[in-house]
Each structure stands twice: as C-alpha cells, then as structure tokens.
Design a protein around this motif. Structure first.
Motif, mmCIF file in Angstrom:
data_model
loop_
_atom_site.group_PDB
_atom_site.id
_atom_site.type_symbol
_atom_site.label_atom_id
_atom_site.label_comp_id
_atom_site.label_asym_id
_atom_site.label_seq_id
_atom_site.Cartn_x
_atom_site.Cartn_y
_atom_site.Cartn_z
ATOM 1 N N ARG A 272 3.416 5.621 -5.513
ATOM 2 C CA ARG A 272 3.986 5.676 -6.764
ATOM 3 C C ARG A 272 2.880 6.233 -7.296
ATOM 4 O O ARG A 272 3.045 7.549 -8.319
ATOM 5 C CB ARG A 272 2.881 4.054 -7.197
ATOM 6 N N THR A 273 1.678 6.676 -6.438
ATOM 7 C CA THR A 273 0.301 7.780 -7.140
ATOM 8 C C THR A 273 0.880 9.017 -7.192
ATOM 9 O O THR A 273 0.428 10.056 -7.826
ATOM 10 C CB THR A 273 -0.603 7.539 -6.261
ATOM 11 N N GLU B 94 2.120 1.915 -3.646
ATOM 12 C CA GLU B 94 1.289 2.188 -4.168
ATOM 13 C C GLU B 94 1.376 3.454 -4.181
ATOM 14 O O GLU B 94 0.900 4.872 -5.402
ATOM 15 C CB GLU B 94 -0.062 1.593 -4.197
ATOM 16 N N GLU B 95 1.459 4.449 -2.691
ATOM 17 C CA GLU B 95 0.742 5.895 -2.217
ATOM 18 C C GLU B 95 2.247 6.319 -2.839
ATOM 19 O O GLU B 95 1.366 8.058 -3.576
ATOM 20 C CB GLU B 95 0.698 5.773 -0.614
ATOM 21 N N ALA C 4 3.438 9.811 -9.960
ATOM 22 C CA ALA C 4 3.156 9.567 -11.037
ATOM 23 C C ALA C 4 2.522 10.680 -12.372
ATOM 24 O O ALA C 4 3.321 11.062 -13.382
ATOM 25 C CB ALA C 4 0.977 8.510 -11.254
ATOM 26 N N GLN D 85 0.417 -1.553 -0.153
ATOM 27 C CA GLN D 85 -0.129 -0.176 0.142
ATOM 28 C C GLN D 85 1.129 1.427 0.400
ATOM 29 O O GLN D 85 0.444 2.163 -0.636
ATOM 30 C CB GLN D 85 -1.023 -0.007 1.223
#
Length: 254
Positions: A187-188, A184-185, A191, A181
């Motif tokens: 990566r967001t 993913e955070e 982005a 998680q």
C-alpha cells in the motif's frame, strides 16, 4: 420469462441495498449531474446515466467492504494476540476470549465494531455451556473472514485431537501479522501511483471546467450538433474506461 423475473428480482434486491447507502447514491447523482452539464449541457442526458447507477453502487459497496475487511483483520490480529498472551500465562481459552473482548473494547474506544459484537455474543452463549469451538465456527460464518475461519478450525482440531493450542495460535498470529505487514508495504509503495491516478482522472474535468467558465461559448458546437454530442459521449466513455483500467493497474491483491 425466467430470465426477466430473475433480472427483476436482482434489481429489487439491489435497490433495497441502496436504502442504507444513501451517501454513495447522492454522490453518484452529483457526479452524473456534473458530467451532463459539463459534456452535454443537457439535463435530459441524465436518463442515459441511470443504468450506470448499478455498477457505480456495486463498485462503491466493494470499496466499503474492502475497508471493513482491513479493519476486521487488524481487530482479529489484536484479538488473537490477546488470546495468545492469556494462554501463555495459563488461562483457559474461554477466559482468554473474555480478556480479548475487554482489550477490543479499549482498542475500539467503545464504538462497538462487528468483531466486538460477535465476540460478546460468543461469550454470552459460552456462559450457558455452549462449546467454544462450535461458537467460534458460528462466529466465523457470521463475519465471513478467512483468517477467523482458519482460527476457528484450528481450535476445533486441537480440541478434538489434542495439541499445543498456545503454540499454534502464536504461529497463526505471526502469520497474520506478516501478511498484514506485506499488505501495508504494498500500500505504501503504490500510494504515489494511486495519487497520480487520481490526479490524471480528475484533470480532464478540471480543464474542461476551466475552459467553459472562462469562455462559455467555446463548446457550443459540441452541445448543439449531432457530431459534437457523439464526440462528447465518446469522450465520457473513454474517460470512464481509462479510470477503470488505471484502478486495476495500481491495485495489487494478495
């Protein structure tokens, strides 16, 4: 002499890897041809681009391995979650792994990923009375994933010294889920910067392409004089260096 032989062996090993990486190799050739045409207007400059094939292929291979690792981590999380749920309802670890394989097949949609194949081999070996803890260690060595190695080591320790395997695996799954998680955070959050980096990387090429297509003779001085060729080479090296630096800036490793 030994250094030359070692370098030659490394080159042979690298070239062997390229046989299964034709797509990246062809992509590199197309980019090289485009750069030679746009900056030098000469096919002869491709000779000087040949040494760049080695770092290019290694870079592309690293990107592929990173993607594969992310896929494996997601599959491992699902496998361990399935094992944890099976243990919580009273199944043995062996039976829990069999259920996890079926769950992975559904998740993978029959594509047969690396983890699925290794788990299938583990279950086949397990049915001929091979110890599951040794098989998990072997599986972890084959896949070379840190989280799976930790899971295998946990099973070995619990089987040897005793302990609540269900509770320990549950905690491991939670830890892995939190780590994914967080990734993913990040990566967001990065982005948008990745997109900006990609645009800034290709923008100079599009500008030069536009000028050359609309005014073909504008860059003649760069193609026909020694100074112009030197400036073109410096520009290419500068753009490559800027792209590498930008990639490192926006990449955050955990």
């Amino acid at each position: 002499m030994k250094n030359i032989r070692s370098l030659w062996n490394s080159c042979k090993k690298e070239l062997t890897c390229w046989k299964s990486e034709k797509r990246n190799f062809l992509k590199g050739i197309c980019i090289s041809v485009f750069i030679c045409w746009l900056f030098f207007n000469s096919a002869k400059m491709l000779i000087f681009m040949i040494p760049l094939a080695f770092p290019w292929m290694k870079y592309q291979r690293g990107k592929e391995r990173k993607k594969q690792k992310e896929v494996l981590q997601r599959q491992l999380k699902e496998m361990m979650l399935s094992v944890s749920n099976s243990l919580s309802v009273g199944y043995s670890l062996e039976h829990a792994l069999e259920i996890a394989l079926e769950d992975l097949k559904i998740l993978d949609e029959g594509k047969g990923g690396v983890l699925e194949k290794e788990l299938e081999l583990l279950i086949i070996s397990m049915k001929v009375n091979e110890p599951v803890e040794k098989l998990l260690i072997k599986m972890a060595e084959n896949i070379n994933l840190e989280e799976l190695t930790q899971f295998a080591q946990i099973v070995v320790i619990v089987r040897k010294n005793g302990g609540n395997l269900m509770e320990i695996i549950g905690k491991t799954v939670n830890h892995l889920n939190e780590s994914m998680q967080l990734k993913e955070e990040i990566r967001t959050m990065t982005a948008a910067k990745q997109m900006e980096k990609n645009i800034m990387t290709v923008m100079p090429f599009f500008v030069l392409l536009y000028v050359r297509m609309t005014n073909p003779g504008y860059f003649s001085v760069l193609y026909e004089t020694v100074l112009g060729k030197g400036i073109s080479m410096a520009a290419v090296l500068f753009l490559m260096g800027a792209s590498i630096w930008a990639e490192r800036v926006v990449t955050i490793e955990i």
